[in-house]
Design a protein around this motif. Structure first.
Motif, PDB file in Angstrom:
ATOM      1  N   ASP A 160      37.676  42.300  36.554  1.00  0.00           N
ATOM      2  CA  ASP A 160      38.422  41.030  36.720  1.00  0.00           C
ATOM      3  C   ASP A 160      37.624  40.097  37.628  1.00  0.00           C
ATOM      4  O   ASP A 160      38.067  39.760  38.730  1.00  0.00           O
ATOM      5  N   PRO A 161      36.436  39.669  37.193  1.00  0.00           N
ATOM      6  CA  PRO A 161      35.557  38.901  38.090  1.00  0.00           C
ATOM      7  C   PRO A 161      36.138  37.571  38.548  1.00  0.00           C
ATOM      8  O   PRO A 161      35.865  37.113  39.657  1.00  0.00           O
ATOM      9  N   GLY A 162      36.946  36.947  37.721  1.00  0.00           N
ATOM     10  CA  GLY A 162      37.550  35.685  38.109  1.00  0.00           C
ATOM     11  C   GLY A 162      38.869  35.831  38.840  1.00  0.00           C
ATOM     12  O   GLY A 162      39.452  34.837  39.305  1.00  0.00           O
ATOM     13  N   GLY A 163      39.377  37.058  38.936  1.00  0.00           N
ATOM     14  CA  GLY A 163      40.631  37.319  39.642  1.00  0.00           C
ATOM     15  C   GLY A 163      41.875  36.876  38.907  1.00  0.00           C
ATOM     16  O   GLY A 163      42.946  36.760  39.512  1.00  0.00           O
ATOM     17  N   SER A 164      41.775  36.675  37.582  1.00  0.00           N
ATOM     18  CA  SER A 164      42.942  36.161  36.853  1.00  0.00           C
ATOM     19  C   SER A 164      44.039  37.208  36.703  1.00  0.00           C
ATOM     20  O   SER A 164      45.230  36.867  36.705  1.00  0.00           O
ATOM     21  N   ILE A 165      43.686  38.478  36.565  1.00  0.00           N
ATOM     22  CA  ILE A 165      44.699  39.531  36.477  1.00  0.00           C
ATOM     23  C   ILE A 165      45.500  39.567  37.781  1.00  0.00           C
ATOM     24  O   ILE A 165      46.734  39.613  37.780  1.00  0.00           O
ATOM     25  N   LYS A 166      44.798  39.546  38.889  1.00  0.00           N
ATOM     26  CA  LYS A 166      45.438  39.555  40.212  1.00  0.00           C
ATOM     27  C   LYS A 166      46.303  38.317  40.411  1.00  0.00           C
ATOM     28  O   LYS A 166      47.426  38.401  40.921  1.00  0.00           O
ATOM     29  N   ALA A 167      45.791  37.153  39.997  1.00  0.00           N
ATOM     30  CA  ALA A 167      46.525  35.905  40.201  1.00  0.00           C
ATOM     31  C   ALA A 167      47.857  35.909  39.460  1.00  0.00           C
ATOM     32  O   ALA A 167      48.880  35.466  39.994  1.00  0.00           O
TER      33      ALA A 167
END
Length: 271
Positions: free
Chosen positions: A157-164
């Motif tokens: 998740d390099p862009g952090g979209s899952i976390k966001a």
């Protein structure tokens, strides 16, 4: 509801006594032998369901599994503030801060350990997925276990979209196109990213999760089926917590600060 004592034979600790010690921050005051617990969130308007026992351990719609602390972790968080306890078991500061903004309330739920708990290694997660979501979802998750074990979260998740997406308020995230529910997962191509998103959103394996089977503080953590409080059985103690700027105010339910042991009786639901 007033406190009620169980008449069933029981050699373990008392859930209500544990909750009272947690609120008063009495480290070592009681033992959590035979107990498990969960720091649950609740949305405005759900109080009646909590009091009646119809609320599930994990309130979020669609959740089929719930994370719980075992005896070791329950013993370890005695003496901590609610926020400190949440950080110790793996909640992220960003998530906690976001929940303060959206009106989420937090509750400590303590009950007798169920017969079946799932460990939280990658294999344990897969076993829990099988029990909660069935064979097809299990096979998709199991196929990616070797990659999950050796791939850092940041690479998935390099862009952090899952976390966001996970950190959105519940009413927003479950409708977000990036939220990986079980139904969306079954309809998606089950590559590594989809599996990791499903485990993050549906199961609760956040970006800190490593598959080691332990919380960041080094204590075993577990999953159980997301039963209602009534289905859990026995005595269930539910204590509303305040998670705020504790550097100034402490827990709003702590009666005498860091070391006081004055006891307030928490709500005990007899089921």
């Amino acid at each position: 509801l007033p406190c009620m004592e169980s008449t069933e034979p029981w050699s373990g600790a008392d859930p209500a006594a544990y909750c009272a010690a947690f609120v008063a921050r009495c480290r070592g005051a009681v033992s959590a032998t035979g107990l498990v617990g969960r720091l649950s969130r609740s949305t405005p308007g759900s109080d009646e369901q909590w009091v009646s026992g119809s609320m599930a351990l994990a309130e979020e719609p669609g959740k089929r599994l719930a994370w719980v602390m075992g005896q070791e972790q329950l013993d370890a968080i005695l003496g901590l503030s609610p926020r400190e306890a949440m950080l110790a078991i793996g909640f992220s500061p960003d998530w906690i801060n976001s929940r303060q903004l959206d009106g989420t309330r937090h509750r400590l739920v303590v009950f007798r350990a169920p017969d079946k708990l799932f460990g939280t290694t990658w294999e344990g997660i897969a076993e829990a997925v099988l029990a909660a979501y069935g064979q097809k979802v299990f096979e998709a998750v199991h196929a990616q276990l070797p990659h999950l074990k050796c791939t850092p979260y940041e690479e998935i998740d390099p862009g952090g979209s899952i976390k966001a997406v996970s950190e959105l308020p519940v009413c927003e995230k479950i409708h977000h196109p990036g939220f990986m529910s079980a139904d969306r997962f079954l309809a998606a191509r089950a590559d590594l990213r989809a599996v990791r998103a499903f485990l993050y959103h549906a199961v609760g394996c956040n970006y800190k999760f490593t598959g080691a089977g332990f919380t960041p503080s080094g204590h075993p953590e577990y999953l159980t089926l997301n039963l209602s409080l009534r289905e859990v059985g026995g005595d269930v103690s539910v204590q509303v917590l305040s998670v705020g700027d504790e550097n100034q105010h402490g827990s709003a339910l702590s009666l005498q600060g860091q070391t006081g042991c004055t006891r307030r009786c928490p709500t005990v639901i007899r089921v």
